[in-house]
Design a protein around this motif. Structure first.
Motif: not given
Length: 256
Positions: A56-64, A126-133
């Motif tokens: 959640s933090v990864n996706h939120a900050v990626e937007g800025v 690098l986790m597989e199938g987890m949709d981290f950016i």
């Protein structure tokens, strides 16, 4: 009894120690399947605790964009810059405490190698199938560790995520500054540094928060080693190195 540090010796020691650390860290077996299993286990444990918030933090900050790019460069550079700056400050302003406090850092880093070797862990990016950016790769930031074919990827162990030395080193810097610095503003910066570092390693998907806990445990071990070696807490040692005894000064004067 603390001795006055010698610049040439410290430079050689730091260079050799960091070179050895990097060589051992990056020579750890590349066990990708096991690293993925460990990452999934940590994610499940954090989920069971209700604290699996990294994505959640990864996706939120990626937007800025400006913020995440700044964090990428923070992650790639301040880890070294601030640590070296604190070592130089200790060497110049607290020579009596320098050796013991430096030993804390070295012992912390040394024990971390055991984690890298025996517990390969895929970072969230690098986790597989987890949709981290992977924010450094997406924004083409200098220092990306996972860009295919990059120099950094070829010389760095991708699965050396547990424990986090970004946290171990930043907390060492923060504690040292908070305890020894005099200006209030500097103490505040020291306190904020490891907290911001924790946010950065999570937002950039380079670590789980449990990796940070591992780094803190390693740092605790480092302080125990220094306490055992010097017989006192490193920050309670005299600030200045005691000068030579009168007899020694007399002998030195006669020899000159």
């Amino acid at each position: 009894m603390p001795r006055r540090p010698r610049l040439w010796f410290e430079l050689i020691l730091i260079a050799v120690s960091y070179g050895t650390y990097s060589m051992i860290r990056n020579a750890a077996p590349d066990r990708s399947a096991q690293a993925q299993e460990h990452a999934r286990w940590i994610w499940d444990v954090q989920g069971a605790l209700g604290l699996a918030f990294e994505r959640s933090v990864n996706h939120a900050v990626e937007g800025v964009t400006w913020l995440i790019v700044s964090m990428n460069y923070y992650y790639a550079t301040l880890h070294f810059v601030v640590t070296i700056a604190v070592l130089v400050w200790l060497f110049r302003s607290h020579p009596g405490r320098y050796g013991a406090t430096r030993l804390v850092l070295f012992a912390t880093t040394g024990v971390a190698l055991l984690g890298y070797y025996f517990y390969p862990l895929a970072p969230p990016r690098l986790m597989e199938g987890m949709d981290f950016i992977d924010t450094a790769t997406v924004h083409n930031t200098w220092g990306s560790l996972s860009a295919e074919g990059s120099t950094m990827a070829s010389v760095s162990n991708q699965y050396a995520a547990m424990p986090s030395m970004h946290i171990g080193w930043s907390l060492w810097c923060g504690i040292t500054i908070c305890v020894l610095a005099r200006p209030l503003w500097l103490k505040i910066l020291g306190a904020l540094y490891p907290a911001v570092t924790l946010l950065v390693i999570v937002a950039t998907a380079n670590h789980f928060w449990l990796d940070a806990v591992g780094g803190m445990i390693c740092l605790g071990f480092g302080y125990l080693v220094a306490r055992w070696w010097y017989g006192r807490a490193c920050y309670r040692l005299p600030r200045q190195v005691p000068g030579p005894r009168p007899a020694a000064r007399t002998a030195a004067a006669a020899a000159s």
